[in-house]
Design a protein around this motif. Structure first.
Motif, PDB file in Angstrom:
ATOM      1  N   SER A   1      67.321   5.951  -6.078  1.00  0.00           N
ATOM      2  CA  SER A   1      66.006   6.585  -6.023  1.00  0.00           C
ATOM      3  C   SER A   1      65.890   7.516  -7.220  1.00  0.00           C
ATOM      4  CB  SER A   1      65.850   7.386  -4.729  1.00  0.00           C
ATOM      5  OG  SER A   1      64.706   8.217  -4.761  1.00  0.00           O
ATOM      6  N   VAL A   2      64.655   7.803  -7.601  1.00  0.00           N
ATOM      7  CA  VAL A   2      64.464   8.842  -8.611  1.00  0.00           C
ATOM      8  C   VAL A   2      65.028  10.168  -8.093  1.00  0.00           C
ATOM      9  CG1 VAL A   2      62.160   9.542  -7.828  1.00  0.00           C
ATOM     10  CG2 VAL A   2      62.791   9.836 -10.229  1.00  0.00           C
ATOM     11  N   LEU A   3      65.118  10.306  -6.763  1.00  0.00           N
ATOM     12  CA  LEU A   3      65.693  11.512  -6.176  1.00  0.00           C
ATOM     13  C   LEU A   3      67.213  11.547  -6.315  1.00  0.00           C
ATOM     14  CD1 LEU A   3      63.502  12.034  -2.981  1.00  0.00           C
ATOM     15  CD2 LEU A   3      63.470  13.342  -5.114  1.00  0.00           C
ATOM     16  N   GLY A   4      67.785  10.580  -6.987  1.00  0.00           N
ATOM     17  CA  GLY A   4      69.174  10.650  -7.396  1.00  0.00           C
ATOM     18  C   GLY A   4      69.333  11.336  -8.741  1.00  0.00           C
ATOM     19  N   HIS A   5      68.197  11.673  -9.373  1.00  0.00           N
ATOM     20  CA  HIS A   5      68.196  12.371 -10.660  1.00  0.00           C
ATOM     21  C   HIS A   5      67.498  13.722 -10.593  1.00  0.00           C
ATOM     22  CE1 HIS A   5      69.872   9.163 -13.151  1.00  0.00           C
ATOM     23  NE2 HIS A   5      69.087   8.311 -12.534  1.00  0.00           N
ATOM     24  N   ILE A   6      66.623  13.887  -9.606  1.00  0.00           N
ATOM     25  CA  ILE A   6      65.883  15.135  -9.448  1.00  0.00           C
ATOM     26  C   ILE A   6      66.041  15.602  -8.002  1.00  0.00           C
ATOM     27  CG2 ILE A   6      64.219  14.440 -11.223  1.00  0.00           C
ATOM     28  CD1 ILE A   6      62.226  13.904  -8.936  1.00  0.00           C
ATOM     29  N   THR A   7      65.458  16.733  -7.661  1.00  0.00           N
ATOM     30  CA  THR A   7      65.516  17.217  -6.283  1.00  0.00           C
ATOM     31  C   THR A   7      64.124  17.509  -5.748  1.00  0.00           C
ATOM     32  OG1 THR A   7      65.809  19.507  -7.031  1.00  0.00           O
ATOM     33  CG2 THR A   7      67.808  18.237  -6.588  1.00  0.00           C
TER      34      THR A   7
ATOM     35  N   ARG B   1      62.189  13.330 -14.523  1.00  0.00           N
ATOM     36  CA  ARG B   1      63.569  13.587 -14.935  1.00  0.00           C
ATOM     37  C   ARG B   1      63.606  14.524 -16.142  1.00  0.00           C
ATOM     38  NH1 ARG B   1      66.674   7.816 -14.892  1.00  0.00           N
ATOM     39  NH2 ARG B   1      68.255   9.114 -15.912  1.00  0.00           N
ATOM     40  N   PHE B   2      62.658  14.359 -17.044  1.00  0.00           N
ATOM     41  CA  PHE B   2      62.580  15.239 -18.215  1.00  0.00           C
ATOM     42  C   PHE B   2      62.303  16.672 -17.780  1.00  0.00           C
ATOM     43  CE2 PHE B   2      60.158  17.472 -21.464  1.00  0.00           C
ATOM     44  CZ  PHE B   2      60.958  17.295 -22.589  1.00  0.00           C
ATOM     45  N   GLY B   3      61.318  16.850 -16.904  1.00  0.00           N
ATOM     46  CA  GLY B   3      60.969  18.187 -16.443  1.00  0.00           C
ATOM     47  C   GLY B   3      62.121  18.845 -15.692  1.00  0.00           C
ATOM     48  N   PHE B   4      62.801  18.082 -14.859  1.00  0.00           N
ATOM     49  CA  PHE B   4      63.917  18.617 -14.081  1.00  0.00           C
ATOM     50  C   PHE B   4      65.055  19.085 -14.986  1.00  0.00           C
ATOM     51  CE2 PHE B   4      67.940  18.102 -11.792  1.00  0.00           C
ATOM     52  CZ  PHE B   4      67.688  18.799 -10.623  1.00  0.00           C
ATOM     53  N   THR B   5      65.303  18.329 -16.062  1.00  0.00           N
ATOM     54  CA  THR B   5      66.443  18.614 -16.943  1.00  0.00           C
ATOM     55  C   THR B   5      66.108  19.649 -18.011  1.00  0.00           C
ATOM     56  OG1 THR B   5      67.229  16.351 -16.614  1.00  0.00           O
ATOM     57  CG2 THR B   5      68.148  17.566 -18.479  1.00  0.00           C
TER      58      THR B   5
ATOM     59  N   LEU C   1      60.411  25.865 -14.616  1.00  0.00           N
ATOM     60  CA  LEU C   1      59.051  25.419 -14.326  1.00  0.00           C
ATOM     61  C   LEU C   1      59.058  24.363 -13.229  1.00  0.00           C
ATOM     62  CD1 LEU C   1      56.035  25.446 -15.001  1.00  0.00           C
ATOM     63  CD2 LEU C   1      56.503  23.733 -16.786  1.00  0.00           C
ATOM     64  N   TYR C   2      60.021  23.457 -13.292  1.00  0.00           N
ATOM     65  CA  TYR C   2      60.131  22.398 -12.273  1.00  0.00           C
ATOM     66  C   TYR C   2      60.268  23.029 -10.888  1.00  0.00           C
ATOM     67  CZ  TYR C   2      61.869  18.375  -9.674  1.00  0.00           C
ATOM     68  OH  TYR C   2      62.032  17.375  -8.737  1.00  0.00           O
TER      69      TYR C   2
END
Length: 314
Positions: free
Chosen positions: A138-144, A238-242, A247-248
């Motif tokens: 899932s994309v939730l494997g890279h973000i929360t 993923r960009f915003g999270f990293t 801000l994320y």
């Protein structure tokens, strides 16, 4: 050339869509999930598409269940070429308010059971020096995201497991491990999820279809890749999270409450975490409009307006 494809989690959402996609290509299918009645429905769908199908009712969290499934596949079709793992459950709730047993069940199904599938599949592939394992992340494997702690923890764990397996698979050139990471998908998982938050979850837009994810899975079986992302905003998130974590974290809570939760109230319940709900199993979750119906409606409306205009002109 047709292949033998095992699909765990084949009765709903992405797994069911993948079963139909592989069936349409003439592959031999071994379908596994907890609900025998729904498995029978999917078997008929795939047989109607011309596929040979074996169904094996399986709870992948039970000791030895995945080994039994693999033995059934080998006994019926002589081997396993592709194993697609899509089985997953979810739960909504603040971490401190989510029952411990529910959190642990989500992690067990989404990570520990996925590891059991990978272990059995890779042992089989290593002995054959060939095979493809496709895990659904899932994309939730890279973000929360708040209110989905168990699911997020499991998918982050699955991301790390898949990367490790890919590194080890380099020792066996014919063996491939692929991780498919969808974003928001129109499946029943949101309504079927355990819920201790008081509002039914929903996929935040933009929402893609399970059929699109299924095509990505089949493409991964044809041309294995390390990771396949399905979702237009996955890269942005993923960009915003990293890159912009502060801000994320400010935005993700309000966005989740507005876009990731419906206004439908719901009493606390365990969803399908421990017991399947055949009545709620389907390919689509009903979060996207039926485009064929929309087209028919628009066509009918256009015809009615056109007729009215012609009458006026006469």
């Amino acid at each position: 050339m047709s292949r033998t494809v095992v699909i765990t989690g084949a009765t709903s959402g992405i797994g069911r869509a993948a079963a139909r996609e592989f069936a349409g290509r003439g592959d031999r299918l071994v379908l596994a999930a907890r609900s025998p009645a729904t498995l029978a429905e999917v078997r008929q769908e795939c047989r109607s598409a011309g596929a040979e199908v074996l169904v094996v009712p399986t709870d992948i969290t039970e000791p030895g269940a995945v080994d039994e499934l693999a033995r059934a596949a080998v006994a019926e079709f002589g081997g396993i070429d592709v194993w697609v793992h899509t089985a997953a459950v979810a739960a909504y709730g603040r971490f401190d308010e989510l029952p411990e047993r529910v959190f642990e069940r989500v992690v067990r199904v989404d990570l520990i059971a996925a590891a059991a599938v990978a272990r059995v599949a890779l042992r089989h592939y290593r002995s054959a020096s060939a095979g493809t394992l496709i895990l659904t992340g899932s994309v939730l494997g890279h973000i929360t995201s708040p209110y989905m702690s168990g699911y997020v923890a499991a998918k982050w764990g699955l991301q790390g497991l898949a990367r490790t397996l890919q590194q080890e698979a380099r020792e066996t050139p014919g063996v491939h491990v692929c991780l498919v990471n969808p974003g928001s998908v129109d499946t029943p998982v949101y309504r079927q999820a355990a819920n201790y938050l008081g509002r039914i979850g929903r996929p935040p837009p933009p929402i893609t279809t399970p059929e699109r994810v299924a095509r990505a899975i089949v493409h991964g079986a044809d041309r294995p890749r390390r990771e396949i992302s399905v979702g237009r905003l996955n890269v942005v998130m993923r960009f915003g999270f990293t890159v912009l974590p502060g801000l994320y974290d400010v935005l993700v809570g309000p966005l989740m409450r507005v876009a990731g939760l419906s206004n439908q109230p719901v009493a606390p319940h365990d969803g399908i975490a421990f017991t399947p709900n055949p009545a709620g199993e389907a390919v689509r979750g009903g979060w996207l409009p039926d485009l064929s119906r929309v087209v028919r409606s628009v066509g009918g409306a256009t015809s009615t307006v056109g007729s009215a205009v012609l009458r006026r002109l006469r």
